[in-house]
Design a protein around this motif. Structure first.
Motif, PDB file in Angstrom:
ATOM      1  N   ILE A 277     -44.245   0.000 109.146  1.00  0.00           N
ATOM      2  CA  ILE A 277     -43.145  -0.938 108.969  1.00  0.00           C
ATOM      3  C   ILE A 277     -42.516  -0.985 107.759  1.00  0.00           C
ATOM      4  CG2 ILE A 277     -42.281  -3.335 109.362  1.00  0.00           C
ATOM      5  CD1 ILE A 277     -45.018  -3.506 111.169  1.00  0.00           C
TER       6      ILE A 277
ATOM      7  N   LYS B 135     -49.991   9.722 121.815  1.00  0.00           N
ATOM      8  CA  LYS B 135     -51.092   9.623 120.866  1.00  0.00           C
ATOM      9  C   LYS B 135     -52.500  10.060 121.516  1.00  0.00           C
ATOM     10  CE  LYS B 135     -49.382   6.249 117.347  1.00  0.00           C
ATOM     11  NZ  LYS B 135     -49.330   5.098 116.885  1.00  0.00           N
TER      12      LYS B 135
ATOM     13  N   PHE C 216     -45.064   6.869 124.267  1.00  0.00           N
ATOM     14  CA  PHE C 216     -43.837   6.060 123.705  1.00  0.00           C
ATOM     15  C   PHE C 216     -42.661   7.010 123.918  1.00  0.00           C
ATOM     16  CE2 PHE C 216     -47.518   5.061 121.121  1.00  0.00           C
ATOM     17  CZ  PHE C 216     -47.748   3.806 121.373  1.00  0.00           C
TER      18      PHE C 216
ATOM     19  N   VAL D 118     -47.000  -6.235 114.882  1.00  0.00           N
ATOM     20  CA  VAL D 118     -45.888  -6.797 113.814  1.00  0.00           C
ATOM     21  C   VAL D 118     -46.406  -8.244 113.679  1.00  0.00           C
ATOM     22  CG1 VAL D 118     -44.112  -7.931 115.274  1.00  0.00           C
ATOM     23  CG2 VAL D 118     -43.586  -6.747 113.147  1.00  0.00           C
TER      24      VAL D 118
ATOM     25  N   GLU E 274     -45.225  15.454 120.276  1.00  0.00           N
ATOM     26  CA  GLU E 274     -44.004  14.924 119.757  1.00  0.00           C
ATOM     27  C   GLU E 274     -42.905  15.734 119.901  1.00  0.00           C
ATOM     28  OE1 GLU E 274     -44.054  13.726 115.649  1.00  0.00           O
ATOM     29  OE2 GLU E 274     -42.356  12.869 115.649  1.00  0.00           O
TER      30      GLU E 274
ATOM     31  N   PHE F  91     -33.248   6.301 118.402  1.00  0.00           N
ATOM     32  CA  PHE F  91     -32.484   5.733 117.253  1.00  0.00           C
ATOM     33  C   PHE F  91     -30.973   6.207 117.503  1.00  0.00           C
ATOM     34  CE2 PHE F  91     -36.916   7.079 116.663  1.00  0.00           C
ATOM     35  CZ  PHE F  91     -37.471   6.041 115.961  1.00  0.00           C
TER      36      PHE F  91
ATOM     37  N   LEU G 267     -33.202   0.580 107.358  1.00  0.00           N
ATOM     38  CA  LEU G 267     -32.587  -0.481 107.934  1.00  0.00           C
ATOM     39  C   LEU G 267     -31.536  -1.027 107.122  1.00  0.00           C
ATOM     40  CD1 LEU G 267     -35.305  -2.776 109.712  1.00  0.00           C
ATOM     41  CD2 LEU G 267     -34.307  -0.664 110.487  1.00  0.00           C
TER      42      LEU G 267
ATOM     43  N   LEU H  86     -37.576  -7.723 109.808  1.00  0.00           N
ATOM     44  CA  LEU H  86     -37.038  -6.973 110.461  1.00  0.00           C
ATOM     45  C   LEU H  86     -35.904  -7.274 111.201  1.00  0.00           C
ATOM     46  CD1 LEU H  86     -40.309  -5.484 112.352  1.00  0.00           C
ATOM     47  CD2 LEU H  86     -38.606  -4.079 110.871  1.00  0.00           C
TER      48      LEU H  86
ATOM     49  N   GLU I  37     -51.393   7.830 110.559  1.00  0.00           N
ATOM     50  CA  GLU I  37     -51.087   7.300 111.978  1.00  0.00           C
ATOM     51  C   GLU I  37     -50.570   8.553 112.638  1.00  0.00           C
ATOM     52  OE1 GLU I  37     -47.470   4.873 112.461  1.00  0.00           O
ATOM     53  OE2 GLU I  37     -47.876   4.937 114.588  1.00  0.00           O
TER      54      GLU I  37
ATOM     55  N   MET J  73     -38.671   0.001 107.126  1.00  0.00           N
ATOM     56  CA  MET J  73     -37.841  -1.078 106.678  1.00  0.00           C
ATOM     57  C   MET J  73     -36.853  -0.531 105.569  1.00  0.00           C
ATOM     58  SD  MET J  73     -38.168  -4.507 107.595  1.00  0.00           S
ATOM     59  CE  MET J  73     -37.795  -5.232 106.381  1.00  0.00           C
TER      60      MET J  73
END
Ligand code: HEM
Length: 193
Positions: free
Chosen positions: A124, A101, A152, A71, A185, A156, A131, A79, A178, A128
């Motif tokens: 991002i 990944k 990772f 970021v 996953e 949420f 949010l 954010l 990405e 965004m």
């Protein structure tokens, strides 16, 4: 001292028979799934290893909160201005999405990953848009000494009426380049008990 320093940043997400979240679905998006569990128990710190090893526990995933990797300052400010914290009273639904990944992702340099993550895939920018309805937290697994199955853990929470919004965001993110580097996953949904 070193162990103590990581203690408060360490979180365990354990699927089993106990915990504050009732698991409503476990779905593999890519790669191997995780065994079904009735509840999710989230545990902070090194704490109670006994609990984690209880025979009722089907799986336990660990991760640490960490510094930002990608970021920029302006993005960070946007954010912080827009995001909501986890744990709002209205946020009775949640998702835990562990992600791994590929080696190709990790073989890239930091600037190559950043370009792919944001300039190309707009992770991002997409995020965004959702949010503050969706609150989020990212945990890193690669820094742990325990051999973790994911890189990772993403968590949420949101109001039930915002779940369709959450699903739309996932569609957008999963169609980016990405995500072509995501090789495992699992999408775990739950609601507060
Ligand atoms: C990383 C924002 C949704 C998975 C990040 C980062 C940001 C971000 C700012 C970079 C952190 C850093 O600088 O290190 C958002 C926002 C979202 C969102 C605002 C909207 C709620 C999601 C969703 C998923 C996800 C739905 C998974 C399904 C990840 C992963 C990383 C990440 C795995 C780490 C990427 C890496 O380091 O390679 N996100 N995100 N994000 N996010 Fe999201």
């Amino acid at each position: 001292e070193a162990v103590h320093a990581v203690n408060s940043r360490l979180f365990s997400f354990c699927g089993g028979l106990t915990g504050d979240w009732m698991v409503t679905s476990v779905r593999a998006i890519c790669g191997e799934t995780l065994p079904d569990a009735e509840r999710l128990h989230i545990h902070q710190g090194l704490g109670n290893a006994h609990e984690a090893l209880s025979s009722d526990t089907k799986w336990c995933l660990r991760g640490v909160t960490s510094n930002d990797r990608y970021v920029t300052r302006p993005e960070k400010e946007l954010l912080v201005a827009k995001q909501a914290p986890l744990g709002r009273a209205t946020a009775t639904h949640a998702a835990l999405i562990p992600i791994r990944k590929s080696a190709a992702w990790w073989a890239m340099t930091q600037d190559e990953r950043r370009a792919l993550f944001e300039e190309e895939s707009q992770h991002i920018k997409i995020g965004m848009d959702y949010l503050p309805a969706i609150a989020r937290r990212l945990y890193h697994c690669r820094d742990l000494e325990s051999k973790e199955p994911f890189d990772f853990l993403t968590f949420f929470d949101f109001a039930p009426s915002d779940e369709p919004l959450f699903d739309r965001m996932l569609e957008r993110l999963r169609s980016t380049r990405e995500w072509s580097f995501v090789d495992r996953e699992v999408d775990i949904r739950m609601k507060k008990v």
